[in-house]
Design a protein around this motif. Structure first.
Motif, PDB file in Angstrom:
ATOM      1  N   UNK A  85      -5.228  13.129  22.315  1.00 16.33           N
ATOM      2  CA  UNK A  85      -6.461  13.784  22.449  1.00 16.33           C
ATOM      3  C   UNK A  85      -6.939  13.861  20.891  1.00 16.33           C
ATOM      4  N   UNK A  86      -6.414  14.444  20.068  1.00 20.04           N
ATOM      5  CA  UNK A  86      -6.952  14.909  18.831  1.00 20.04           C
ATOM      6  C   UNK A  86      -7.288  13.724  17.830  1.00 20.04           C
ATOM      7  N   UNK A  87      -6.813  12.595  18.126  1.00 16.52           N
ATOM      8  CA  UNK A  87      -6.936  11.347  17.519  1.00 16.52           C
ATOM      9  C   UNK A  87      -8.346  10.773  18.121  1.00 16.52           C
ATOM     10  N   UNK A 146      11.239  22.699   4.739  1.00 14.93           N
ATOM     11  CA  UNK A 146      11.359  22.950   3.348  1.00 14.93           C
ATOM     12  C   UNK A 146      10.144  24.098   3.197  1.00 14.93           C
ATOM     13  N   UNK A 147      10.078  24.681   2.135  1.00 17.17           N
ATOM     14  CA  UNK A 147       8.995  25.562   1.827  1.00 17.17           C
ATOM     15  C   UNK A 147       7.527  24.950   1.825  1.00 17.17           C
ATOM     16  N   UNK A 148       7.378  23.667   1.746  1.00 19.49           N
ATOM     17  CA  UNK A 148       6.058  23.110   1.786  1.00 19.49           C
ATOM     18  C   UNK A 148       5.524  23.417   3.254  1.00 19.49           C
ATOM     19  N   UNK A 149       6.373  23.489   4.147  1.00 20.09           N
ATOM     20  CA  UNK A 149       6.142  23.607   5.634  1.00 20.09           C
ATOM     21  C   UNK A 149       6.218  25.061   6.264  1.00 20.09           C
ATOM     22  N   UNK A 154      -0.314  20.915   9.273  1.00 22.07           N
ATOM     23  CA  UNK A 154      -1.623  20.250   9.643  1.00 22.07           C
ATOM     24  C   UNK A 154      -1.590  19.102  10.531  1.00 22.07           C
ATOM     25  N   UNK A 155      -0.491  18.285   9.929  1.00 23.58           N
ATOM     26  CA  UNK A 155      -0.444  17.131  10.896  1.00 23.58           C
ATOM     27  C   UNK A 155       1.119  17.184  11.661  1.00 23.58           C
ATOM     28  N   UNK A 156       1.196  17.356  12.944  1.00 26.51           N
ATOM     29  CA  UNK A 156       2.191  17.423  13.792  1.00 26.51           C
ATOM     30  C   UNK A 156       2.136  16.632  14.811  1.00 26.51           C
ATOM     31  N   UNK A 157       3.384  15.882  15.323  1.00 32.92           N
ATOM     32  CA  UNK A 157       3.348  15.336  16.574  1.00 32.92           C
ATOM     33  C   UNK A 157       4.904  15.374  17.034  1.00 32.92           C
ATOM     34  N   UNK A 158       4.925  15.487  18.389  1.00 32.59           N
ATOM     35  CA  UNK A 158       6.424  15.571  18.867  1.00 32.59           C
ATOM     36  C   UNK A 158       7.315  16.631  17.935  1.00 32.59           C
ATOM     37  N   UNK A 159       6.775  17.538  17.534  1.00 35.10           N
ATOM     38  CA  UNK A 159       7.617  18.301  16.740  1.00 35.10           C
ATOM     39  C   UNK A 159       8.131  17.898  15.604  1.00 35.10           C
ATOM     40  N   UNK A 166      -2.363   9.509   7.310  1.00 33.42           N
ATOM     41  CA  UNK A 166      -2.052   8.267   7.267  1.00 33.42           C
ATOM     42  C   UNK A 166      -0.542   8.144   7.888  1.00 33.42           C
ATOM     43  N   UNK A 167       0.362   9.141   7.558  1.00 37.95           N
ATOM     44  CA  UNK A 167       1.697   9.165   7.865  1.00 37.95           C
ATOM     45  C   UNK A 167       1.703   9.186   9.480  1.00 37.95           C
ATOM     46  N   UNK A 168       0.901  10.296   9.831  1.00 35.24           N
ATOM     47  CA  UNK A 168       0.906  10.576  11.436  1.00 35.24           C
ATOM     48  C   UNK A 168       0.334   9.167  12.206  1.00 35.24           C
TER      49      UNK A 168
END
Length: 274
Positions: A85-87, A146-149, A154-159, A166-168
């Motif tokens: 839906x978000x895509x 990690x600390x980064x997350x 911002x980009x998350x799918x299926x937990x 691009x990775x998503x």
């Protein structure tokens, strides 16, 4: 006349022929008409060169025809997973609605108000326990913790989390391949699976397993050429550590769904032969 009937019985009926059946009435008729409008509209989009829209709408999980008594109109709902839906931009849904309206007018079918909504999840009597289980914090950190997350992803799918769009997109394409493959010969996909190779800790974009082999897939950003020498050195380390095949998705392919599917299919073929 009997020859025509025999010919029809040997092939799949068209929607026009299905809707000409006087026995088809009520909700069944409206569902067939709605599917006919959707099928014609997506075919038109593809004929007109709008491949990306057509491909994205073909990924819908299901569709539903409903009658809105307040506005006295029929609605054609495309039901998708949350990440799908978000895509799909709103203007794409509007473009599909306009194409469906064109089809309905030309074929003299009912008008349908086309919309996009999240598919309802399947739940059972144990729904409360399942929700509480999903809401509980993990008992131990994962490779992605990690600390980064630590902030909202911002980009998350299926937990699973990703560092960019691009990775998503690559993950969703791999997921489609996973679901299309035979159950006994499918793939496993591990995004950003941090690990240790000789002399360094490293987090590949994707670790993919297929038919007893492990491969690494990297997603190029728009400014990747400067890192090519480093990447070559890293690939040698991975091969020496038992990774069968290393490949990359160029930036141009990430935004072309058909090219992306082709790149990923080639990756799996080469991984299988490695």
């Amino acid at each position: 006349m009997s020859g025509d009937r025999d010919e029809q019985s040997k092939r799949a009926l068209t929607f026009r022929e299905i809707l000409e059946d006087p026995k088809l009435q009520g909700d069944s008729r409206m569902e067939a008409m709605g599917e006919a409008v959707l099928a014609h509209a997506l075919t038109l989009l593809l004929q007109r060169g709008d491949k990306e829209k057509a491909l994205r709408f073909l990924e819908v999980q299901s569709f539903a025809i409903e009658y809105d008594h307040e506005y006295e109109e029929y609605e054609l709902w495309l039901e998708v997973l949350p990440e799908q839906q978000s895509a799909i931009p709103r203007e794409w849904v509007k473009a599909l609605h306009n194409t469906c309206a064109e089809v309905s007018k030309r074929l003299r079918y009912r008008d349908f108000n086309v919309g996009l909504r999240e598919i309802l999840p399947e739940v059972g009597p144990d729904w409360r326990a399942r929700l509480l289980g999903e809401l509980e914090p993990p008992k131990r950190p994962t490779n992605q913790g990690r600390k980064l997350r630590q902030g909202p992803p911002r980009w998350s799918t299926d937990y699973l989390f990703f560092t960019n769009e691009g990775e998503q997109k690559v993950y969703l394409a791999l997921k489609r391949l996973q679901e299309a493959l035979p159950k006994q010969e499918t793939i496993a996909v591990f995004p950003l699976a941090g690990g240790r190779v000789l002399g360094r800790t490293w987090e590949p974009d994707f670790l993919v397993t297929y038919k007893g082999r492990a491969g690494v897939l990297e997603v190029d950003g728009p400014h990747h050429n400067a890192r090519r020498a480093l990447d070559t050195s890293r690939e040698h380390l991975l091969h020496e550590a038992g990774v069968a095949f290393v490949d990359r998705v160029v930036a141009e392919a990430v935004h072309d769904p058909i090219e992306l599917d082709s790149v990923l299919s080639r990756f799996l073929r080469r991984l299988e032969k490695s």
